[in-house]
Design a protein around this motif. Sequence first.
Motif: not given
Length: 271
Positions: A8-29
């Motif tokens: 509802e309130k959102g998740l902000v990623l400050l910087g989304c390179g290798k580590m941020g993207s690895a986690m984001l991929k897991g969350w979206l999946d």
Amino acid sequence: MDMNDIREKGLVLLGCGKMGSAMLKGWLDGGLPASSVWVNDPNPSDWLKGIEGLNLNAKLPETPAVVLVAVKPQMMADALPTLKAMGNGSTLFISVAAGITLATYEEMLGAKTPIVRAMPNTPAAVGRGVTAIIGSEAARGDHVDLAETLLSAVGQVVRLENEGQMGAVTAISGCGPAYTFHLIEAMAAAGEANGLAPELALQLAKATVAGAGHLAENADEDPTQLRINVTSPNGVTQAALEVLMNEDVGFPPLLKRAMDAAIKRDKELGA
Ligand SMILES: NC(=O)c1ccc[n+]([C@@H]2O[C@H](COP(=O)([O-])OP(=O)(O)OC[C@H]3O[C@@H](n4cnc5c(N)ncnc54)[C@H](O)[C@@H]3O)[C@@H](O)[C@H]2O)c1
């Protein structure tokens, strides 16, 4: 606070390179809608640009549930002050940066900011990460619970007793995937040097590390017994282990030196 707050309130990623993207991929999946995620990164990858519904370098929500800080430690002093207005409030900051201490975040964001320091690793991209976490003074139980819930979506989570453990943790699980990938590279190269085709040597090395890791996690025996199970007395493995387990030049002193160097660098980054 739970995953619904993040939706509802959102998740902000400050910087989304290798580590941020690895986690984001897991969350979206795992089902987190891309529309609940804001990524702030001056150099976004093609993968990020292709995620439908993602708020990429868009105006940020004023009070997101969580800000995940995944910039390099060296960039922190430039990047974090842009989000200072979100400090001292309800937004939980989770930082995955090596070295930077909770006290430094408190100085930059305000002492009342709930902050969780986390050390994840890149197998998060396939839901097999392990992340160690520790909260700041202002991080209440439900803040640390929320960090654990979020990070559990991409693997195991362990809670540390004190922040002083973070350097040694980083040297094992934060950096460890790189040691393991290098083991794969080195085994494949040695196989190749002994006449195997490169693809075959790499396939054997990758499958062996993946299979041994899975067995180590799932077997009733500990790693020592699992090693003994492979080692026939006076057989082939024993000949190799006499080299690798050498007390002066084998794995134990080599890894100790490597991990000591990692811990030293972690301290320098936080200074
Ligand atoms: N890579 C790993 O295995 C790993 C593991 C654990 C922790 N970490 C930590 O994660 C953090 C990121 O590491 P990485 O390997 O993903 O690095 P990276 O270089 O791949 O990613 C950093 C990202 O930050 C972006 N960036 C730079 N300046 C910025 C700014 N001012 N505002 C917003 N974004 C900015 C860059 O464009 C880049 O995409 C580091 O602090 C590192 O210590 C990394």
